[in-house]
Design a protein around this motif. Sequence first.
Motif, PDB file in Angstrom:
ATOM      1  N   ALA A 179       0.836  -1.204   0.000  1.00 53.13           N
ATOM      2  CA  ALA A 179       0.000   0.000   0.000  1.00 53.13           C
ATOM      3  C   ALA A 179       0.870   1.254   0.000  1.00 53.13           C
ATOM      4  CB  ALA A 179      -0.923  -0.005   1.220  1.00 53.13           C
ATOM      5  N   ALA A 180       1.967   1.244   0.756  1.00 51.85           N
ATOM      6  CA  ALA A 180       2.874   2.399   0.813  1.00 51.85           C
ATOM      7  C   ALA A 180       3.546   2.627  -0.538  1.00 51.85           C
ATOM      8  CB  ALA A 180       3.924   2.180   1.900  1.00 51.85           C
ATOM      9  N   ILE A 181       3.913   1.550  -1.231  1.00 50.62           N
ATOM     10  CA  ILE A 181       4.529   1.660  -2.564  1.00 50.62           C
ATOM     11  C   ILE A 181       3.561   2.333  -3.529  1.00 50.62           C
ATOM     12  CG2 ILE A 181       5.304   0.323  -4.566  1.00 50.62           C
ATOM     13  CD1 ILE A 181       6.345  -1.793  -2.545  1.00 50.62           C
ATOM     14  N   CYS A 182       2.310   1.908  -3.535  1.00 43.09           N
ATOM     15  CA  CYS A 182       1.298   2.470  -4.427  1.00 43.09           C
ATOM     16  C   CYS A 182       0.958   3.909  -4.052  1.00 43.09           C
ATOM     17  CB  CYS A 182       0.042   1.603  -4.418  1.00 43.09           C
ATOM     18  SG  CYS A 182       0.307  -0.052  -5.086  1.00 43.09           S
ATOM     19  N   ILE A 211       6.460  -4.723  -5.832  1.00 40.53           N
ATOM     20  CA  ILE A 211       5.327  -5.466  -5.277  1.00 40.53           C
ATOM     21  C   ILE A 211       5.633  -6.961  -5.259  1.00 40.53           C
ATOM     22  CG2 ILE A 211       2.919  -6.127  -5.663  1.00 40.53           C
ATOM     23  CD1 ILE A 211       2.436  -3.293  -6.726  1.00 40.53           C
ATOM     24  N   ARG A 212       6.191  -7.467  -6.356  1.00 40.35           N
ATOM     25  CA  ARG A 212       6.564  -8.882  -6.401  1.00 40.35           C
ATOM     26  C   ARG A 212       7.546  -9.221  -5.283  1.00 40.35           C
ATOM     27  NH1 ARG A 212       8.406  -8.023 -11.831  1.00 40.35           N
ATOM     28  NH2 ARG A 212       6.685  -7.998 -13.325  1.00 40.35           N
ATOM     29  N   GLN A 213       8.542  -8.350  -5.071  1.00 42.12           N
ATOM     30  CA  GLN A 213       9.546  -8.602  -4.047  1.00 42.12           C
ATOM     31  C   GLN A 213       8.933  -8.614  -2.649  1.00 42.12           C
ATOM     32  OE1 GLN A 213      11.810  -9.821  -6.342  1.00 42.12           O
ATOM     33  NE2 GLN A 213      13.130  -9.307  -4.626  1.00 42.12           N
ATOM     34  N   ARG A 221       4.141 -16.508  -3.269  1.00 43.41           N
ATOM     35  CA  ARG A 221       4.511 -16.398  -4.671  1.00 43.41           C
ATOM     36  C   ARG A 221       3.324 -15.835  -5.449  1.00 43.41           C
ATOM     37  NH1 ARG A 221       8.555 -16.597  -2.665  1.00 43.41           N
ATOM     38  NH2 ARG A 221      10.353 -17.978  -2.973  1.00 43.41           N
ATOM     39  N   HIS A 222       3.622 -15.233  -6.594  1.00 39.54           N
ATOM     40  CA  HIS A 222       2.560 -14.651  -7.413  1.00 39.54           C
ATOM     41  C   HIS A 222       2.455 -15.405  -8.733  1.00 39.54           C
ATOM     42  CE1 HIS A 222       6.073 -12.873  -9.343  1.00 39.54           C
ATOM     43  NE2 HIS A 222       5.290 -12.636 -10.381  1.00 39.54           N
ATOM     44  N   HIS A 223       1.326 -15.247  -9.414  1.00 35.80           N
ATOM     45  CA  HIS A 223       1.142 -15.795 -10.755  1.00 35.80           C
ATOM     46  C   HIS A 223      -0.002 -15.063 -11.438  1.00 35.80           C
ATOM     47  CE1 HIS A 223      -2.172 -18.991  -9.731  1.00 35.80           C
ATOM     48  NE2 HIS A 223      -2.289 -17.935  -8.974  1.00 35.80           N
ATOM     49  N   LYS A 224      -0.304 -15.447 -12.672  1.00 38.72           N
ATOM     50  CA  LYS A 224      -1.409 -14.874 -13.453  1.00 38.72           C
ATOM     51  C   LYS A 224      -1.318 -13.349 -13.571  1.00 38.72           C
ATOM     52  CE  LYS A 224      -4.694 -18.560 -12.272  1.00 38.72           C
ATOM     53  NZ  LYS A 224      -6.015 -18.875 -11.676  1.00 38.72           N
TER      54      LYS A 224
END
Length: 296
Positions: A179-182, A211-213, A221-224
């Motif tokens: 949220a802070a990044i955005c 965000i991924r990091q 982990r993320h996908h899609k």
Amino acid sequence: MPIKRTTHDLGQSSLYRLVRRRRLGELLDLTDAQLRYLTKYADTLYRESDVPKKNGDGTRHIEDPAKLLKQAQSRLATLLSRITPPEFLFCPVKRRCYVTNAAQHRGHRVVRSLDIHKYFPNTTSRRVFWFFSSVMKCDRSMAGTLTKLACYREHLPTGSPLSPIMAFFAHYDMWNEIAAICRREGLTLTVYVDDVTVSGDKVSESLVWEIRQAIHRSGLRHHKEKAFYDRPAEITGVIVTAAGIEVPHKQFRKLRLAVAAAKEAGSRQTKKAQEKLDGLKGQLAQIQKVSATLQN
């Protein structure tokens, strides 16, 4: 004992700085014997099964808790839901839904989205314990008891009513970092369980990398991943355009097929088929209602 229905800051939660087992039993409407039984035998109180996904694409593994454990988990979920949610969280939050989640991104030139891979199974008991002990400042024994009530075989179970809100709080630091990044870049962020969407006039690759990091540092982990540039975006099953939100064409197609199947079945129409038809009609009505509200 009744649970208050007004929201409050995290530090005002009944669970904050919890130290007494008796108090936890009162909050969860459990006797001391019941509480001890649930925490001692929690891992034996689940029934596992595979059920078809709603979209018909494969099956979903369900870890369903026994009745008494599920009731305790429901009350714990209610207590956590009384903590005032951040503006970016849309599920599980009352009076917010997948349609209002998508609507936050209308009118934005760039939309980027990704999913958390196996969000519940990959949210560990260590993460849950961290939240109760470090964020909620509970006594270590109470944090351990709450973790046992929430988890199955050292992760959040897929069939528990507690898992959606518990997963958010178990990664409380991760979501605050994202949220802070955005916020730093003036972008719109929404989170719908495991669905993360960011939008604005420009969403740089370096920001998505941040965000991924943050997700990876939290043990997930993320996908899609999806990216939409100056074109309609599909967000949590809703089409978002410059003008507003629309029902996806595939939903209309599903509804037409369901209606045709119902007519063909006639009096032999099953309860399951009727529920599917009613569910599709409900989805269409919900999207159209929110769309009309935005236009007024």
